[in-house]
Design an enzyme around this catalytic site. Structure first.
Site, PDB file in Angstrom:
ATOM      1  N   CYS A   1      -6.050  44.683  40.631  1.00 32.78           N
ATOM      2  CA  CYS A   1      -4.639  44.563  40.218  1.00 32.78           C
ATOM      3  C   CYS A   1      -4.045  45.960  40.014  1.00 32.78           C
ATOM      4  O   CYS A   1      -3.804  46.671  40.975  1.00 32.78           O
ATOM      5  CB  CYS A   1      -4.510  43.673  38.992  1.00 32.78           C
ATOM      6  SG  CYS A   1      -2.809  43.104  38.708  1.00 32.78           S
TER       7      CYS A   1
ATOM      8  N   HIS B   1      -7.277  38.802  41.085  1.00 33.90           N
ATOM      9  CA  HIS B   1      -8.216  39.030  39.994  1.00 33.90           C
ATOM     10  C   HIS B   1      -9.532  38.298  40.249  1.00 33.90           C
ATOM     11  O   HIS B   1      -9.639  37.097  39.981  1.00 33.90           O
ATOM     12  CB  HIS B   1      -7.617  38.542  38.673  1.00 33.90           C
ATOM     13  CG  HIS B   1      -6.564  39.453  38.129  1.00 33.90           C
ATOM     14  ND1 HIS B   1      -6.837  40.443  37.209  1.00 33.90           N
ATOM     15  CD2 HIS B   1      -5.237  39.527  38.381  1.00 33.90           C
ATOM     16  CE1 HIS B   1      -5.724  41.096  36.926  1.00 33.90           C
ATOM     17  NE2 HIS B   1      -4.735  40.559  37.626  1.00 33.90           N
TER      18      HIS B   1
ATOM     19  N   GLU C   1     -12.192  38.392  38.511  1.00 35.25           N
ATOM     20  CA  GLU C   1     -12.750  37.922  37.237  1.00 35.25           C
ATOM     21  C   GLU C   1     -12.052  36.666  36.725  1.00 35.25           C
ATOM     22  O   GLU C   1     -12.526  36.027  35.775  1.00 35.25           O
ATOM     23  CB  GLU C   1     -12.685  39.039  36.191  1.00 35.25           C
ATOM     24  CG  GLU C   1     -11.334  39.264  35.536  1.00 35.25           C
ATOM     25  CD  GLU C   1     -10.302  40.004  36.399  1.00 35.25           C
ATOM     26  OE1 GLU C   1      -9.253  40.364  35.859  1.00 35.25           O
ATOM     27  OE2 GLU C   1     -10.544  40.204  37.610  1.00 35.25           O
TER      28      GLU C   1
ATOM     29  N   ASP D   1      -4.337  22.109  21.952  1.00 33.43           N
ATOM     30  CA  ASP D   1      -3.689  22.374  20.671  1.00 33.43           C
ATOM     31  C   ASP D   1      -4.792  22.579  19.638  1.00 33.43           C
ATOM     32  O   ASP D   1      -5.569  21.665  19.351  1.00 33.43           O
ATOM     33  CB  ASP D   1      -2.798  21.206  20.256  1.00 33.43           C
ATOM     34  CG  ASP D   1      -1.598  21.047  21.165  1.00 33.43           C
ATOM     35  OD1 ASP D   1      -1.165  22.039  21.755  1.00 33.43           O
ATOM     36  OD2 ASP D   1      -1.084  19.914  21.288  1.00 33.43           O
TER      37      ASP D   1
ATOM     38  N   ASP E   1      10.751  24.194  23.314  1.00 31.21           N
ATOM     39  CA  ASP E   1      10.569  22.845  22.760  1.00 31.21           C
ATOM     40  C   ASP E   1      11.934  22.174  22.578  1.00 31.21           C
ATOM     41  O   ASP E   1      12.497  22.200  21.484  1.00 31.21           O
ATOM     42  CB  ASP E   1       9.857  22.909  21.402  1.00 31.21           C
ATOM     43  CG  ASP E   1       8.420  23.344  21.512  1.00 31.21           C
ATOM     44  OD1 ASP E   1       7.747  22.919  22.459  1.00 31.21           O
ATOM     45  OD2 ASP E   1       7.961  24.124  20.652  1.00 31.21           O
TER      46      ASP E   1
END
Length: 537
Positions: free
Chosen positions: A67, A172, A174, A223, A390
């Site tokens: 990157c 990437h 990884e 969550d 939200d």
């Protein structure tokens, strides 16, 4: 920057560069980088590594840049107002053209297009790999000797470089699952790479009928909060109520019971990685908030997860400036840095973005550099900042009845209203503000956010599908990727949101936690619908 000392060819034996001598004595160097090009080149110069790196590269010694580690090899970049690179590869890094109609940053799983044969490309094979960037190199006559593979996104860009023993990737490894780990293995062990089956560049990469190019992402969301005993658990509730109903026979004297426990965060994240999730998101809903930097359990969750989950990790909750109990001020950039150092790839900002938008519009739509979004984006790059919105529906009889952005809805309101807008909320959906979802999305894109996580309070836990009208309104209004969230109940709901809106990704939680729907089922439905999707293998 990581070095591989002589005769130490396993990732467990890699060491971090701490001085110029480390660069001079290394047998291999891996230079990963996430952030903005200006900060990266300044750091290389400040630590005195610039000339040592140039000498190492010009000596054709084994090097893998990832990157930013690829971008600094070029002459320069237009990012951060223009910065000078190492000048090893001809050309200038430029931003993707947003006028071409695709979201920027370019985030997600895309195909490599080989330009010449290479054992390291054989290690990847036909599998998609993970990109997250707003700026890119583009192939031309001057750099064609370096280009090992390209990618397709609003035109062709450079995805992989190679000349002699010097390699670099815009993607990437990884974070690219098994394909990326195999690529790194091949770099560290050339004999192993040479034994891999040859990749035929002319072979079809869509034998299963799935289109090539950037795949639509399927994200598993966890969550996370502390239960009443102080342990972190994965929970889920409808409209943000995460407690079980109390057992009336227990004599608890309350209508609320224990925090709903659907599993341990690290174990569930590992399961979703194995199941083929394209990303994993942690939303920390614990009420700690007084000291996010000292939230050691969540930081440890990230550290443990990143050891075994090789797809991108996002964390949200408490990403803001604050003053702790001792009176010490911690800027949002410091808070985000703690999460990044513990393994997060992106941070998600919630309610503070709404307050930032209110101030932004009060100033006439002018950024002032004071927000967490601007600070983190400038330092780590736009791709590191997600804003979580939200909203809830508000119905009106006609567009002129409100100053907010409205749509004509196929789901009329309780009194037959044919129009609606979406009011943004804070404090876990408990408080509405005078900002609509489209206004907020436009604001945060201007401030430097790289992605939007678009929830919907009305649909949360309903299992009736994503709010397509909301997702379409927001994704049409901005040029950054939008993640649809709230409401998924079956595999076809994911295909619906990708067919009907500009969503770049879709997220679910409860249906995955409870094993009501498998990620493989979602991807199979998407493939049948002709939607680009990353296969789990």
């Amino acid at each position: 920057m990581l070095i591989d000392p002589p005769h130490m060819l396993t990732t467990s034996r890699l060491c971090q560069v701490s001085c110029v001598k480390d660069i001079e004595n290394a047998s291999r160097i891996i230079f990963p980088g996430v952030g903005a090009c200006g900060q990266a080149t300044e750091a290389v110069q400040r630590m005195g590594y610039r000339e040592a790196l140039i000498d190492y590269l010009k000596a054709d010694r084994p090097f893998l840049g990832i990157c930013l580690g690829m971008q600094i090899l070029f002459d320069g970049s237009t990012e951060n107002g223009g910065v000078e690179g190492l000048g090893v590869v001809p050309g200038t890094i430029r931003q993707f053209d947003t006028s071409l109609g695709l979201p920027v940053p370019h985030i997600g799983w895309n195909n490599l297009i080989p330009k010449k044969e290479s054992p390291l490309l054989n290690c990847v094979g036909d599998r998609r790999v993970y990109f997250v960037h707003s700026f890119a190199a583009f192939p031309d006559e001057e750099n064609k000797d370096w280009v090992l593979a390209t990618g397709e996104y609003a035109g062709e860009f450079v995805s992989t470089l190679q000349k002699g023993n010097v390699y670099a990737t815009q993607w990437h490894p990884e974070k690219s699952g098994a394909a990326g780990l195999d690529f790194i293995h091949g770099f560290l062990d050339p004999e192993w790479a040479a034994a891999q089956p040859r990749l035929d560049p002319s072979a079809s990469r869509a034998s299963n009928g799935v289109p090539r190019g950037l795949a639509k992402r399927v994200i598993a969301c966890l969550d996370v909060r502390a239960n009443d005993h102080g342990d972190l658990v994965v929970t889920k509730g409808d409209q943000y109520d995460v407690r079980e109903s109390a057992d009336a026979s227990s004599g608890a004297g309350s209508s609320k019971g224990e925090v709903r426990n659907l599993g341990k965060p690290v174990e569930l994240a590992g399961r979703y990685f194995e199941d083929g999730a394209d990303e994993v998101t942690f939303l920390n809903i614990t009420g700690f908030r007084d000291s996010p930097v000292a939230d050691l359990p969540m930081l440890e969750v990230l550290r443990q997860t990143s050891r075994g989950v090789f797809v991108p990790l996002t964390v949200g909750g408490g990403i803001r400036s604050f003053t702790d109990a001792a009176g010490v001020h911690h800027p949002a950039l410091e808070v985000a840095g703690a999460y990044f150092r513990s393994g997060a790839d992106k941070v998600s900002i919630g309610g503070d973005a709404v307050l930032a938008a209110e101030a932004y519009y009060a100033r006439g739509g002018v950024p002032d550099g004071s927000t967490a979004i601007e600070a983190i984006s400038t330092h780590y790059g736009a791709q590191a900042v997600v804003v979580s919105i939200d909203p809830r529906r508000v119905y009106v009889r006609a567009p002129e009845d409100t100053e907010h952005v409205t749509v004509e809805t196929a789901t009329p309101g309780p009194n037959g209203e044919r129009y609606c807008w979406w009011q943004c909320t804070v404090r876990g959906g408990r408080e509405g503000r005078d900002v609509d979802a489209v206004q907020l999305a436009r604001c945060v894109a201007h401030l430097g956010a790289g992605e939007i996580l678009l929830n919907c309070i009305d649909r949360d836990g309903a299992g009736s599908g994503f709010d397509l009208e909301l997702v379409k309104a927001v994704s049409d209004a901005v040029t950054i990727p939008v993640i649809a969230s709230s409401g998924a109940g079956r595999p076809s709901h994911f295909s619906d949101v990708f067919r009907e809106t500009g969503a770049a990704a879709a997220l679910a939680a409860g249906i995955f936690h409870r094993r009501e729907v498998a990620i493989a089922e979602v991807k199979a439905d998407m493939a049948r619908a002709g939607i680009p999707v990353r296969q789990s293998a």
